[in-house]
Write an enzyme that holds these catalytic residues in place. Structure first.
Site, mmCIF file in Angstrom:
data_model
loop_
_atom_site.group_PDB
_atom_site.id
_atom_site.type_symbol
_atom_site.label_atom_id
_atom_site.label_comp_id
_atom_site.label_asym_id
_atom_site.label_seq_id
_atom_site.Cartn_x
_atom_site.Cartn_y
_atom_site.Cartn_z
ATOM 1 C CB SER A 195 1.238 0.828 -1.309
ATOM 2 O OG SER A 195 2.307 1.168 -0.494
ATOM 3 C CG HIS A 234 7.218 1.473 1.554
ATOM 4 N ND1 HIS A 234 5.898 1.015 1.438
ATOM 5 C CD2 HIS A 234 7.429 2.150 0.588
ATOM 6 C CE1 HIS A 234 5.716 1.530 0.552
ATOM 7 N NE2 HIS A 234 6.398 2.297 -0.086
ATOM 8 N NE ARG A 239 8.298 0.077 -7.223
ATOM 9 C CZ ARG A 239 7.137 0.657 -6.938
ATOM 10 N NH1 ARG A 239 6.192 -0.183 -6.385
ATOM 11 N NH2 ARG A 239 6.565 1.793 -7.817
ATOM 12 C CE LYS A 251 -3.335 9.970 -4.836
ATOM 13 N NZ LYS A 251 -1.988 8.868 -5.012
#
Ligand code: PNS
Length: 164
Positions: free
Chosen positions: A128, A17, A90, A41
Site C-alpha cells: 500500500s 490484498h 510476501r 495514524k
C-alpha cells in the site's frame, strides 16, 4: 462452520490484498475482512472509505463481510467468533513482524490460530505504501489496485493539489 478473519490497514487495498481475500474465501465458510481504524495514524482513506471500497470490490463474494475494528485484533476476533486469523506473506522481510504478531496474539488468545498464505508471485513486490508513493508523484497505479481504488486515489490527489 469455519470463520476466518483477514485483518489489515488496507490503505489502500491492492491487488495483493484482493488475491489473499479471494483465495482465503475459498478455504473458509465465512471470511471477515477487518479494517483497522487506527486513531493514532492519519491514513489516506478513513476506515469508512476503506470499508466501502472493500465492500464494492468483494460484492460478488457471498461469504465475505467487511467490518472496521479498533483496539486489539484478538478482541475483535472473539467478538466475531472467528477461528482463524489469515495473513499474507510476501517475502522473508514480512516474516519477523508477522511471527511476532502471530505469537503475541496466540499468547493473548490461545484458541485463535494464525495461518499464512504466501502472496501470489505477481504481487509479491506490492505494498500500500509504494502505491501511495507512485500515486503521489503522478505515476500509473492501474496495475497495482482495482479501478475503483485508483479512481478514489486520483480524486484524493486532486483535492490535495487544490489545497496545496
Ligand atoms: O495491513 P497491516 O497494517 O500490516 O495490518 C496490521 C494489523 C491491522 C493486522 C495489526 O496492526 C493489528 O492487528 N492491529 C491491531 C492491534 C493489535 O491487536 N496488536 C497486537 C498484535 S501485535
Amino acid at each position: 462452520m469455519l470463520r476466518g478473519i483477514y485483518p489489515g490497514s488496507f490503505d489502500p487495498v491492492t491487488f495483493g490484498h484482493v488475491d489473499v481475500i479471494t483465495r482465503s474465501a475459498g478455504k473458509v465458510d465465512e471470511l471477515i475482512v477487518g479494517v483497522l481504524n487506527n486513531k493514532a495514524k492519519s491514513p489516506l482513506f478513513s476506515a469508512e472509505e476503506r470499508v466501502r471500497m472493500l465492500e464494492e470490490i468483494t460484492k460478488e463474494m457471498p461469504n465475505v463481510r467487511i467490518f472496521p475494528f479498533e483496539g486489539l485484533l484478538v478482541d475483535f476476533a472473539r467478538k466475531m467468533k472467528a477461528d482463524l486469523v489469515i495473513r499474507g506473506l510476501r517475502a522473508i522481510t514480512d516474516f519477523e513482524y508477522e511471527l511476532q504478531m502471530a505469537q503475541t496474539n496466540h499468547k493473548l488468545e490461545p484458541e485463535l490460530e494464525t495461518v499464512f498464505l504466501t502472496t501470489s508471485l505477481e504481487y509479491s513486490y506490492l505494498s500500500s505504501s509504494t502505491v501511495k508513493e507512485v500515486a503521489a508523484f503522478g505515476g500509473d497505479i492501474s496495475r497495482f489496485v482495482p479501478e475503483i481504488v485508483a479512481d478514489r486515489i486520483a480524486e484524493k490527489m486532486k483535492k490535495k493539489e487544490s489545497v496545496d
